[in-house]
Design a protein around this motif. Structure first.
Motif, PDB file in Angstrom:
ATOM      1  N   TRP A 584      -2.133  11.287  24.436  1.00  0.00           N
ATOM      2  CA  TRP A 584      -0.672  11.244  24.309  1.00  0.00           C
ATOM      3  C   TRP A 584      -0.174  12.062  23.108  1.00  0.00           C
ATOM      4  O   TRP A 584       1.010  12.031  22.786  1.00  0.00           O
ATOM      5  N   GLN A 585      -1.087  12.751  22.438  1.00  0.00           N
ATOM      6  CA  GLN A 585      -0.758  13.627  21.299  1.00  0.00           C
ATOM      7  C   GLN A 585      -0.104  12.860  20.154  1.00  0.00           C
ATOM      8  O   GLN A 585       0.811  13.352  19.482  1.00  0.00           O
ATOM      9  N   ILE A 586      -0.611  11.630  19.924  1.00  0.00           N
ATOM     10  CA  ILE A 586      -0.114  10.859  18.778  1.00  0.00           C
ATOM     11  C   ILE A 586      -1.266  10.388  17.896  1.00  0.00           C
ATOM     12  O   ILE A 586      -1.065   9.506  17.044  1.00  0.00           O
ATOM     13  N   ASP A 587      -2.449  10.952  18.064  1.00  0.00           N
ATOM     14  CA  ASP A 587      -3.578  10.583  17.204  1.00  0.00           C
ATOM     15  C   ASP A 587      -3.216  10.909  15.753  1.00  0.00           C
ATOM     16  O   ASP A 587      -2.834  12.038  15.431  1.00  0.00           O
ATOM     17  N   GLY A 588      -3.312   9.886  14.891  1.00  0.00           N
ATOM     18  CA  GLY A 588      -2.970  10.070  13.488  1.00  0.00           C
ATOM     19  C   GLY A 588      -1.512   9.854  13.151  1.00  0.00           C
ATOM     20  O   GLY A 588      -1.135   9.859  11.968  1.00  0.00           O
ATOM     21  N   VAL A 589      -0.671   9.673  14.145  1.00  0.00           N
ATOM     22  CA  VAL A 589       0.751   9.406  13.885  1.00  0.00           C
ATOM     23  C   VAL A 589       0.895   8.010  13.290  1.00  0.00           C
ATOM     24  O   VAL A 589       0.269   7.051  13.763  1.00  0.00           O
ATOM     25  N   PRO A 590       1.704   7.837  12.234  1.00  0.00           N
ATOM     26  CA  PRO A 590       1.867   6.522  11.612  1.00  0.00           C
ATOM     27  C   PRO A 590       2.403   5.497  12.608  1.00  0.00           C
ATOM     28  O   PRO A 590       3.343   5.757  13.359  1.00  0.00           O
ATOM     29  N   ALA A 591       1.778   4.302  12.609  1.00  0.00           N
ATOM     30  CA  ALA A 591       2.191   3.212  13.488  1.00  0.00           C
ATOM     31  C   ALA A 591       2.793   2.062  12.694  1.00  0.00           C
ATOM     32  O   ALA A 591       3.790   1.468  13.117  1.00  0.00           O
ATOM     33  N   VAL A 592       2.187   1.734  11.560  1.00  0.00           N
ATOM     34  CA  VAL A 592       2.683   0.665  10.687  1.00  0.00           C
ATOM     35  C   VAL A 592       2.771   1.236   9.283  1.00  0.00           C
ATOM     36  O   VAL A 592       1.807   1.828   8.777  1.00  0.00           O
TER      37      VAL A 592
END
Length: 695
Positions: A584-592
């Protein structure tokens, strides 16, 4: 918010007028009079000291337009009063007689598709109908004149579950009332157009007369979400105005007795804006019906916590719950041994000073014949009635011990609830149709219990400044004013926890510009120290991952805000990680994330989490900085612990949440031990067990 009416609580017919109220809806007009004396004998045996009377009795009181019959009501009120049973007398307007509908079909509500809601159920009337209002007010005044000086009538019960069958109405009366409501709210047609974004799809109006209600527009049509939200607000206000008119008609004649109406607060429904309605009653009342399954006790406590918030920490009145099964759910499960008593005590622990059931005697016919009651079809020689009697003994013990009038002890954390946010999640115009503000509150509440701690559920519109932490689960609609309150709270040292679907739109359903979340013209985003550009929505799509993992082991299955920038002082607590995140091209995107703000801090949980992952967040990530819970008061997570405190002392309640026995080590004077055993240093609570100790 209106100025709140002074708190007034109905007296019992005891020497002091005090005590835990115990009883239920009583419908003697369903039975021949020879049953009445037997009812009162059994009520006395069970410890019943109050009943709600005449809720659905309009036809019996007024059998024809020019005919009135109060004799039967006089007789039963007299019999009850002489037996020491107080009467909460209804305005009797919940179900109108058929003669009224035949004479005036124009009072019937209309559905969005134009279908008329016909008579035969309850609340088959429009709150905006001037014709119906006149008939209802005539009835109210007749009742008030008749019983204003009756010493056995100690409270007025207005209507019944307003909005159960007429929460929305699309009639011509409603159109005219909605136009007036818009004029009062906005002042000019131009302001309406601005609030609703009416330039989209050519919806601008040039006069208030052009405003229509959001009727059915086709199977796949999307209603203007701002207009729909305002219409839902209007419907709540219209019913509230009808309630106030009824109340005022009686109060003008009988001002010295308190007024209430029964709300319907549970995490499966949010019909009206009860935070707003709470200002209009002298004491808050609620009807609660259990959710079957493993969430039974937790959901009850979560709902009751919000009712206590509506009551402003004053005692509140449990007007209805069930002795066992109901007849209106898809699966109508019965209560197991001990659950009826356990539930009643849980309501008291959460702030109720009254425990009432629907109803006293189980109906022999009609739509609710298979709804359980205090006296079931099988009669008094039954397990249910014996438990009813046992509960009466326990409630008398609570009354004698001084529980009445004590207040729930606040938790360190407030979970914020907004009727507008729940209504907004029902819009078909959102990035996901799977949102539920109320259910997310329930998940956060239960996660706290799973950590051996507790949070309160508090109206967003209330004063929550005294808490250390506030949590906003899916508060989709967030006004500029409330955003500023949150920022001030954090600046003063509080902690704000905002989730993935909070602050997406303002109170007119307008999205903030500059990135997500945009509430407060970007103030919420600055407080959190994050900026999102898109929402990654998951679902059952062939060939696509339907879940994304986080670096802390949690899993998101619905929504991830694609955060593309963070402030320099923002800490990334967890990010999306793994093959599915990469897809989904969100690897490493901040989640919390965690961001200092003033003397406090703001946390952003940019994705949905299940209850177990929320509990993990509470135990570990959130506990690192500014604890949501007081660790010195944590308990075995299999135990629900709540307390009430006041002149009578401090009362600590412990409920077994588990199926297996659980040991509780507590000291103090035992007031109630239900389904439990003494052991050295404490008690072993069996399934559905409760212990109450006073210190």
């Amino acid at each position: 918010m209106n100025i709140r009416r002074p708190f007034r609580w109905p007296n019992l017919l005891t020497e002091t007028g005090r005590g835990i109220a115990y009883g239920g809806d009583y419908n003697p007009d369903q039975w021949p009079e020879e049953v009445w004396d037997e009812d009162i004998r059994l009520m006395t045996k069970a410890g019943v000291n109050t009943v709600a009377l005449a809720i659905f009795s309009w036809d019996r009181i007024q059998p024809a337009e020019d005919t009135w019959d109060f004799d039967w009501l006089d007789r039963i009120i007299g019999k009850l009063g002489k037996a020491g049973i107080a009467v909460d007398l209804a305005s009797a307007t919940a179900a109108a007689p058929l003669w009224l509908y035949r004479a005036h079909p124009e009072v019937l509500p209309v559905e969005a598709n134009g279908n008329v809601v016909h008579a035969g159920s309850r609340q088959s009337w429009r709150p905006t109908s001037p014709v119906f209002r006149e008939y209802a007010l005539t009835l109210c005044r007749k009742l008030a004149e008749r019983y204003k000086d009756n010493p056995y009538v100690t409270a007025w019960h207005m209507g019944n579950e307003y909005g159960w069958n007429n929460a929305v109405d699309y009639s011509d009366d409603a159109v005219r009332a909605f136009q007036r409501w818009c004029e009062e709210r906005y002042g000019t047609p131009e302001a309406v157009n601005e609030a609703w974004g009416a330039a989209f799809w050519s919806q601008e109006v040039r006069s208030f007369d052009e405003i229509d209600v959001p009727r059915h527009m086709g199977a796949d049509s999307m209603v203007n979400p701002a207009k729909q939200l305002d219409y839902t607000r209007f419907c709540s206000d219209a019913l509230k105005e009808f309630y106030r008119t009824e109340r005022d008609a009686i109060e003008e004649i009988c001002p010295d007795k308190p007024f209430t109406t029964n709300f319907m607060v549970s995490t499966d429904q949010c019909t009206l804006d009860y935070a707003d309605w709470s200002a209009e009653v002298d004491f808050v009342s609620n009807d609660h019906y259990f959710v079957p399954g493993e969430s039974h006790l937790d959901e009850l406590a979560c709902s009751d916590s919000l009712v206590s918030g509506f009551a402003g920490h004053n005692p509140w009145y449990l007007m209805e719950h069930s002795t066992s099964a109901v007849q209106w759910k898809p699966v109508n499960t019965r209560k197991r041994n001990g659950e009826m008593v356990r539930d009643a005590l849980a309501h008291v622990a959460m702030g109720a000073d009254a425990v009432n059931f629907f109803q006293w005697r189980q109906s022999r016919s009609g739509a609710e014949a298979f709804h359980s009651a205090m006296v079931p079809h099988a009669g008094p020689d039954t397990t249910v009635f014996r438990e009813v009697c046992d509960l009466g003994v326990i409630l008398k013990r609570l009354s004698d011990s001084g529980v009445q009038g004590t207040c729930p002890v606040d938790a360190p954390t407030a979970i914020l609830f907004s009727a507008g946010a729940e209504w907004a999640t029902r819009s078909r115009t959102l990035p996901s149709g799977q949102l539920s503000h109320w259910h997310d509150i329930r998940d956060w509440y239960r996660a706290f219990l799973d950590t051996g701690s507790r949070a309160d559920v508090v109206p967003l519109s209330a004063d929550w400044s005294g808490y250390g932490t506030v949590i906003l689960p899916t508060v989709l609609v967030l006004s500029d004013e409330d955003t500023a309150r949150l920022a001030a709270f954090a600046e003063d040292g509080g902690r704000v926890v905002v989730d993935y679907a909070t602050g997406i739109v303002d109170d007119n359903f307008r999205t903030g510009l500059g990135g997500y979340p945009g509430a407060g013209d970007g103030l919420l985003r600055r407080m959190l120290g994050v900026r999102g550009e898109e929402f990654n929505i998951l679902g059952p799509i062939d060939g696509e991952p339907d879940a994304v993992r986080l670096s802390n082991g949690a899993v998101s299955r619905l929504w991830q805000t694609v955060v593309t920038s963070v402030a320099a002082d923002t800490e990334i607590v967890a990010s999306y990680h793994g093959a599915d995140a990469s897809e989904w091209q969100i690897d490493g995107v901040p989640a919390v994330t965690r961001h200092p703000y003033g003397k406090g801090e703001a946390w952003y949980v940019g994705c949905d989490l299940d209850r177990a992952d929320i509990a993990h967040l509470l135990r570990f990530e959130l506990a690192r900085s500014h604890a949501c819970t007081d660790p010195t008061h944590r308990h075995d997570p299999r135990i629900l612990h709540v307390a009430r405190v006041g002149e009578g002392g401090r009362f600590d309640w412990y409920f077994n949440r588990a199926k297996e026995p659980v040991e509780v080590r507590v000291g103090g004077e035992v007031v109630v031990l239900f389904r439990g055993d003494d052991v050295p240093g404490g008690y072993v609570l069996q399934r559905n067990g409760v212990v109450l100790v006073r210190s």
